[in-house]
Design an enzyme around this catalytic site. Sequence first.
Site, PDB file in Angstrom:
ATOM      1  N   ASP A  29      31.890 -12.067   2.816  1.00 37.73           N
ATOM      2  CA  ASP A  29      32.009 -12.865   4.047  1.00 37.73           C
ATOM      3  C   ASP A  29      32.438 -14.275   3.652  1.00 37.73           C
ATOM      4  OD1 ASP A  29      31.618 -13.025   6.985  1.00 37.73           O
ATOM      5  OD2 ASP A  29      30.200 -14.584   6.458  1.00 37.73           O
ATOM      6  N   SER A  30      32.975 -14.998   4.642  1.00 33.81           N
ATOM      7  CA  SER A  30      33.367 -16.373   4.380  1.00 33.81           C
ATOM      8  C   SER A  30      32.141 -17.241   4.097  1.00 33.81           C
ATOM      9  CB  SER A  30      34.113 -16.934   5.588  1.00 33.81           C
ATOM     10  OG  SER A  30      33.278 -16.850   6.727  1.00 33.81           O
TER      11      SER A  30
ATOM     12  N   GLY B  15      37.673 -18.981  10.369  1.00 31.42           N
ATOM     13  CA  GLY B  15      38.147 -18.734  11.739  1.00 31.42           C
ATOM     14  C   GLY B  15      39.157 -19.719  12.264  1.00 31.42           C
TER      15      GLY B  15
ATOM     16  N   CYS C 104      33.418  -9.780   7.041  1.00 27.57           N
ATOM     17  CA  CYS C 104      33.936 -10.881   7.853  1.00 27.57           C
ATOM     18  C   CYS C 104      35.007 -10.328   8.800  1.00 27.57           C
ATOM     19  CB  CYS C 104      34.543 -11.902   6.894  1.00 27.57           C
ATOM     20  SG  CYS C 104      35.314 -13.296   7.684  1.00 27.57           S
TER      21      CYS C 104
ATOM     22  N   GLU D 254      26.395 -22.476  10.181  1.00 25.81           N
ATOM     23  CA  GLU D 254      26.416 -22.788   8.740  1.00 25.81           C
ATOM     24  C   GLU D 254      25.673 -24.094   8.451  1.00 25.81           C
ATOM     25  OE1 GLU D 254      28.043 -21.245   5.870  1.00 25.81           O
ATOM     26  OE2 GLU D 254      28.297 -19.444   7.084  1.00 25.81           O
TER      27      GLU D 254
ATOM     28  N   CYS E  35      31.958 -11.386  15.319  1.00 30.86           N
ATOM     29  CA  CYS E  35      31.873 -12.292  14.169  1.00 30.86           C
ATOM     30  C   CYS E  35      30.500 -12.083  13.576  1.00 30.86           C
ATOM     31  CB  CYS E  35      32.057 -13.740  14.620  1.00 30.86           C
ATOM     32  SG  CYS E  35      31.669 -14.949  13.338  1.00 30.86           S
ATOM     33  N   THR E  36      30.443 -11.972  12.251  1.00 33.17           N
ATOM     34  CA  THR E  36      29.156 -11.645  11.619  1.00 33.17           C
ATOM     35  C   THR E  36      28.095 -12.716  11.826  1.00 33.17           C
ATOM     36  OG1 THR E  36      30.112 -12.553   9.618  1.00 33.17           O
ATOM     37  CG2 THR E  36      30.013 -10.152   9.805  1.00 33.17           C
ATOM     38  N   HIS E  37      28.528 -13.926  12.133  1.00 26.94           N
ATOM     39  CA  HIS E  37      27.534 -14.979  12.374  1.00 26.94           C
ATOM     40  C   HIS E  37      26.818 -14.795  13.716  1.00 26.94           C
ATOM     41  CE1 HIS E  37      29.770 -16.945   9.162  1.00 26.94           C
ATOM     42  NE2 HIS E  37      28.887 -17.927   9.133  1.00 26.94           N
TER      43      HIS E  37
HETATM   44  N1  DGL Z   1      31.765 -14.598   9.832  1.00 21.90           N
HETATM   45  C1  DGL Z   1      33.156 -14.448   9.895  1.00 21.90           C
HETATM   46  C2  DGL Z   1      33.603 -13.430  10.909  1.00 21.90           C
HETATM   47  O1  DGL Z   1      32.959 -12.418  11.039  1.00 21.90           O
HETATM   48  C3  DGL Z   1      34.011 -15.674   9.984  1.00 21.90           C
HETATM   49  C4  DGL Z   1      33.431 -16.944  10.282  1.00 21.90           C
HETATM   50  C5  DGL Z   1      34.339 -18.045   9.818  1.00 21.90           C
HETATM   51  O2  DGL Z   1      34.389 -18.238   8.617  1.00 21.90           O
HETATM   52  O3  DGL Z   1      35.002 -18.648  10.676  1.00 21.90           O
HETATM   53  O4  DGL Z   1      34.617 -13.585  11.545  1.00 21.90           O
END
Ligand code: DGL
Length: 270
Positions: free
Chosen positions: A7-8, A40, A70, A162, A194-196
């Site tokens: 992931d990022s 993103g 990600c 983050e 988005c994983t976040h």
């Molecule tokens: N968590 C990542 C995703 O699922 C990207 C978040 C990011 O780095 O912008 O898209």
Amino acid sequence: MAVGIFDSGLGGLTVLDAVSKRLPDVPFVYYADSAHAPYGVRDADDVFSLTNAAVRHLWDAGCDLVILACNTASAAALRRMQEGGLPQGKRVLGVFVPLIEALTERQWGDNSPPREVSVKHVALFATPATVASRAFQRELAFRAIGVDVEAQACGGVVDAIEEGDEILAEALVRSHVDALKRKMLEPEAAILGCTHYPLMEETFQQALGPDVKVFSQADLVAESLADYLERHPGMLGKGGQSLFLTTGDARRVSDRATQFLRRKITFQSV
Ligand code: DGL
């Protein structure tokens, strides 16, 4: 030979948590490209070259199979990596397909032609780069017909998460849900693309209301990985060790990760 999870930043820990619970005997190497997050807001070429570098690192760390946890990387880089050819014995999988298979009520890996499905109005919440790629709509069109997708680019949410600023993240989620609802009055389903975002799932559900089914990736990815490893046991070698790697400041990333997962996580710098 562990399985790599990329992931990022920290968002992929939601996926890591789910896959480790589902597959407790599998060692996972988690790689957070924290020095370059967020992805993103980057363009597709940039996301592709960063993702490529990270995946190579995971191969070097002994992983034959890497999950791009990600969505932004899955949207901007996965197809290009697969089409460019991967080294022998190496595989890279993304996170869109398990989600879309769940949304369209398909079994894992069912590649039959697209058909009508019960859900007709879908809200997609994702990063600006994922929304711009239209990868979700493309993958959906392979499997379903007649589904109206309204995408909302959720600027700022990843940075707030983050940074550990939950109050800002909540306020941003509410305002993105309001913006979506102005474009689609009655979504039946919402995709947290988005994983976040699973870290903010309660806020999404509250803002959307109880009638909207919220699809979150982590458990779906865990189930489909378990199924994949059953069908491809050769992708999982013996031994290996779970590791957390970051391109950022290991101490700072470890503190945030520990805060998110509410258990001690120790990253090492690559
Ligand atoms: N968590 C990542 C995703 O699922 C990207 C978040 C990011 O780095 O912008 O898209």
